[in-house]
Design an enzyme around this catalytic site. Structure first.
Site, PDB file in Angstrom:
ATOM      1  N   ASN A   1      46.292  38.734  33.540  1.00 13.25           N
ATOM      2  CA  ASN A   1      46.729  37.810  34.581  1.00 13.25           C
ATOM      3  C   ASN A   1      46.038  36.466  34.328  1.00 13.25           C
ATOM      4  OD1 ASN A   1      45.538  37.152  37.824  1.00 13.25           O
ATOM      5  ND2 ASN A   1      47.662  36.876  37.264  1.00 13.25           N
ATOM      6  N   GLY A   2      46.662  35.398  34.804  1.00  7.04           N
ATOM      7  CA  GLY A   2      46.035  34.091  34.735  1.00  7.04           C
ATOM      8  C   GLY A   2      46.796  33.114  33.863  1.00  7.04           C
TER       9      GLY A   2
ATOM     10  N   LYS B   1      41.669  44.999  40.282  1.00 10.41           N
ATOM     11  CA  LYS B   1      41.927  43.674  39.709  1.00 10.41           C
ATOM     12  C   LYS B   1      40.621  42.894  39.739  1.00 10.41           C
ATOM     13  CE  LYS B   1      45.157  39.788  39.867  1.00 10.41           C
ATOM     14  NZ  LYS B   1      44.337  38.610  40.230  1.00 10.41           N
TER      15      LYS B   1
ATOM     16  N   CYS C   1      38.780  37.851  43.921  1.00  9.71           N
ATOM     17  CA  CYS C   1      38.948  36.690  44.796  1.00  9.71           C
ATOM     18  C   CYS C   1      37.613  35.961  44.964  1.00  9.71           C
ATOM     19  CB  CYS C   1      39.482  37.128  46.155  1.00  9.71           C
ATOM     20  SG  CYS C   1      39.706  35.740  47.288  1.00  9.71           S
TER      21      CYS C   1
END
Length: 209
Positions: free
Chosen positions: A173-174, A101, A61
């Site tokens: 991811n993404g 992550k 994040c």
């Protein structure tokens, strides 16, 4: 996966409001934010007791608030600390997996060296899986929203990570916008994570198993 919940909030906050869920949501991972191994250990233990199926540490994040709290993507710069957090969390849960992550790197980091370094240290610490958002995070100069779109996607970097760690679970991811795209990624990695598309267009999930 839940939204990121800060370890201090899990320990001291309203657990029913922060951690409550419906049984239909299983399997469900609790995503934690923090950088204090002791607090993350305690929060992971609470998460397991609440019935979560996995504990995930957020090292991706990029928000300003997260940086000021020394967690999220800025932890890409301190892989030894991330490893200490993972080891503490693993020691505090009895049966469920502990995962991480992350991003490819942050700011001026070399994404080859930074991602390899983080992966090696978290796997040595006992992480059961590594999910990689296939973009850098630019902590200087981009907003959190821009960090979801502006840095270019580099799926190939995540594929190379899987080649380097064939026996470990590597997920990607993404920017994955369909189940067909997810399937194509699964030829190279072990999992594909849907984020924004799942809440902008939840109907696509009707085609999932």
């Amino acid at each position: 996966y839940t939204e990121m919940v800060v370890a201090d909030a899990v320990i001291h906050g309203d657990r029913e409001r922060l951690l409550g869920f419906d049984p239909v949501e299983h399997p469900l991972a609790l995503q934690l934010g923090g950088s204090d191994p002791g607090k993350l250990s305690q929060a992971a233990q609470i998460g397991e007791a609440c019935g979560y199926d996995e504990i995930n540490l957020n090292v991706g994040c990029p928000s300003d608030r997260v940086q000021s709290g020394a967690f999220g993507a800025c932890l890409m710069r301190t892989p030894d600390l991330v490893a200490d957090c993972v080891a503490a969390m693993k020691a505090s849960v009895s049966t469920i997996p502990v995962t991480v992550k992350c991003r490819l790197g942050v700011d001026e980091q070399d994404i080859e060296a930074a991602l390899d370094d983080l992966a090696g240290k978290v796997f040595d610490a006992g992480a059961d899986a590594l999910w990689v958002h296939a973009r850098k995070a630019w902590l200087e100069g981009l907003s959190p929203k821009e960090n979801r779109d502006v840095p270019p996607l580099d799926y190939g970097r995540v594929y190379r990570l899987k080649q380097a760690w064939p026996d470990k679970f590597i997920g990607i991811n993404g920017g994955i916008a369909s189940l067909e795209e997810a399937d194509r990624h699964l030829a190279h990695v072990d999992g594909a994570m849907l984020g924004r598309i799942a809440y902008h267009t939840p109907g696509i999930l009707a085609g999932a198993d």
